[in-house]
Design a protein around this motif. Structure first.
Motif, PDB file in Angstrom:
ATOM      1  N   GLN A  49     -10.997 -10.678  -5.277  1.00  0.00           N
ATOM      2  CA  GLN A  49     -10.596 -10.036  -6.520  1.00  0.00           C
ATOM      3  C   GLN A  49     -11.096  -8.600  -6.453  1.00  0.00           C
ATOM      4  O   GLN A  49     -12.081  -8.308  -5.768  1.00  0.00           O
ATOM      5  N   SER A  50     -10.425  -7.719  -7.154  1.00  0.00           N
ATOM      6  CA  SER A  50     -10.800  -6.302  -7.072  1.00  0.00           C
ATOM      7  C   SER A  50     -12.249  -6.105  -7.515  1.00  0.00           C
ATOM      8  O   SER A  50     -12.638  -6.538  -8.599  1.00  0.00           O
ATOM      9  N   ARG A  60     -18.301  -0.994  -6.644  1.00  0.00           N
ATOM     10  CA  ARG A  60     -17.697   0.202  -6.045  1.00  0.00           C
ATOM     11  C   ARG A  60     -18.658   1.386  -6.045  1.00  0.00           C
ATOM     12  O   ARG A  60     -18.502   2.302  -5.225  1.00  0.00           O
ATOM     13  N   ASN A  74      -8.728  -1.437   1.061  1.00  0.00           N
ATOM     14  CA  ASN A  74      -7.746  -2.357   0.492  1.00  0.00           C
ATOM     15  C   ASN A  74      -6.781  -2.854   1.559  1.00  0.00           C
ATOM     16  O   ASN A  74      -6.147  -2.054   2.261  1.00  0.00           O
ATOM     17  N   PHE A 118     -11.134  -5.434   0.178  1.00  0.00           N
ATOM     18  CA  PHE A 118     -10.528  -6.222  -0.892  1.00  0.00           C
ATOM     19  C   PHE A 118      -9.204  -6.762  -0.372  1.00  0.00           C
ATOM     20  O   PHE A 118      -8.312  -6.002  -0.014  1.00  0.00           O
ATOM     21  N   ASN A 164      -6.258  -9.098  -1.647  1.00  0.00           N
ATOM     22  CA  ASN A 164      -5.746  -9.685  -2.883  1.00  0.00           C
ATOM     23  C   ASN A 164      -5.085 -11.028  -2.579  1.00  0.00           C
ATOM     24  O   ASN A 164      -3.881 -11.141  -2.414  1.00  0.00           O
TER      25      ASN A 164
END
Length: 268
Positions: free
Chosen positions: A159-160, A166, A173, A195, A197
């Motif tokens: 999940q972000s 951060r 990503n 990350f 997704n």
């Protein structure tokens, strides 16, 4: 129901006053733990130390990055540095211990030093017990090139990451689940990760055996997807047997990083 050998001692936490210490390692092995995890970072002179964070305090409370200090100065720096074991001491202690059923998960925080660490692990006869773990795909691609049969694990966010994460990590990503072979090969002193997704896709998925994701991000669909091709799923971190049981029931993943001795005592 989860089993004792599914629990991973995360940095030997709960087995000694200090995490990532030789005392903690020996206590975990003495207890009969079947899986242990520890992190390796390299000094400016290329000496691998067992420590998680990229920086630590000296005896005067000043911060230094591990990648900027020299191994010869560990004692004079004092503070946290005086307690950091060298990776060779950890490998030697594991090899000498009679708990030979214990799997070791070696989390490499720097990239570009894979041949040296692979050779060090081999020198102590531990390759058949090792899983190479990293947030850095650079590490896992390099290790696969060295030994296509090596077991490896990608740690990633599914999940972000939030603002707090951060603020201290460089976050990359993945594109539609793909992490391509990185152009860079050398990473030293960085705190970063990827990350993804959802589940990982592509070449990196094909060469790894495990993934490791945060316990507060895991979900059953993710686990089911990884299980389609036999990829094992681990999550960090848990401190009670009750939390492990709840996760096992809801998600069915394969291994549980523990930040406490308590779950080991519950399942023993």
């Amino acid at each position: 129901m989860a089993k004792f050998d599914q629990i991973i001692s995360h940095r030997f936490r709960g087995f000694a006053e200090r995490e990532s210490s030789l005392d903690g390692l020996k206590a975990a092995l003495d207890f009969g733990v079947r899986q242990i995890e520890f992190d390796i970072r390299l000094t400016a002179c290329g000496t691998p130390l067992v420590t998680h964070d990229e920086a630590a305090r000296d005896k005067n409370g000043r911060w230094h990055k591990v990648c900027d200090i020299y191994a010869r100065d560990l004692t004079s720096l004092g503070g946290d540095f005086a307690h950091m074991p060298m990776a060779e001491s950890v490998f030697a202690a594991i090899a000498a211990h009679d708990n030979r059923a214990c799997r070791i998960l070696v989390d490499m925080k720097d990239a570009g030093f894979e041949e040296m660490l692979y050779a060090l692990c081999a020198a102590y006869g531990l390759l058949n017990r090792a899983v190479w773990v990293s947030w850095l795909p650079e590490v896992l691609f390099a290790l696969h090139d060295i030994d296509p049969g090596a077991h490896s694990c990608l740690s990633h966010w599914c999940q972000s990451p939030g603002v707090a994460t951060r603020s201290i990590h460089k976050v990359f990503n993945a594109h539609l689940g793909h992490i391509e072979r990185p152009v860079r090969r050398h990473v030293h002193g960085e705190r970063s990760g990827w990350f993804v997704n959802g589940p990982l896709r592509g070449e990196l998925r094909q060469i790894i055996d495990w993934v490791c994701v945060p316990a507060n991000q895991i979900n059953a669909a993710l686990v089911d997807d990884y299980h389609l091709d036999g990829t094992r799923v681990s999550a960090f971190s848990y401190v009670t047997a009750a939390a492990i049981e709840q996760a096992e029931t809801r998600f069915g993943h394969d291994a549980f990083f523990s930040d406490s001795r308590a779950p080991f005592e519950s399942y023993r």
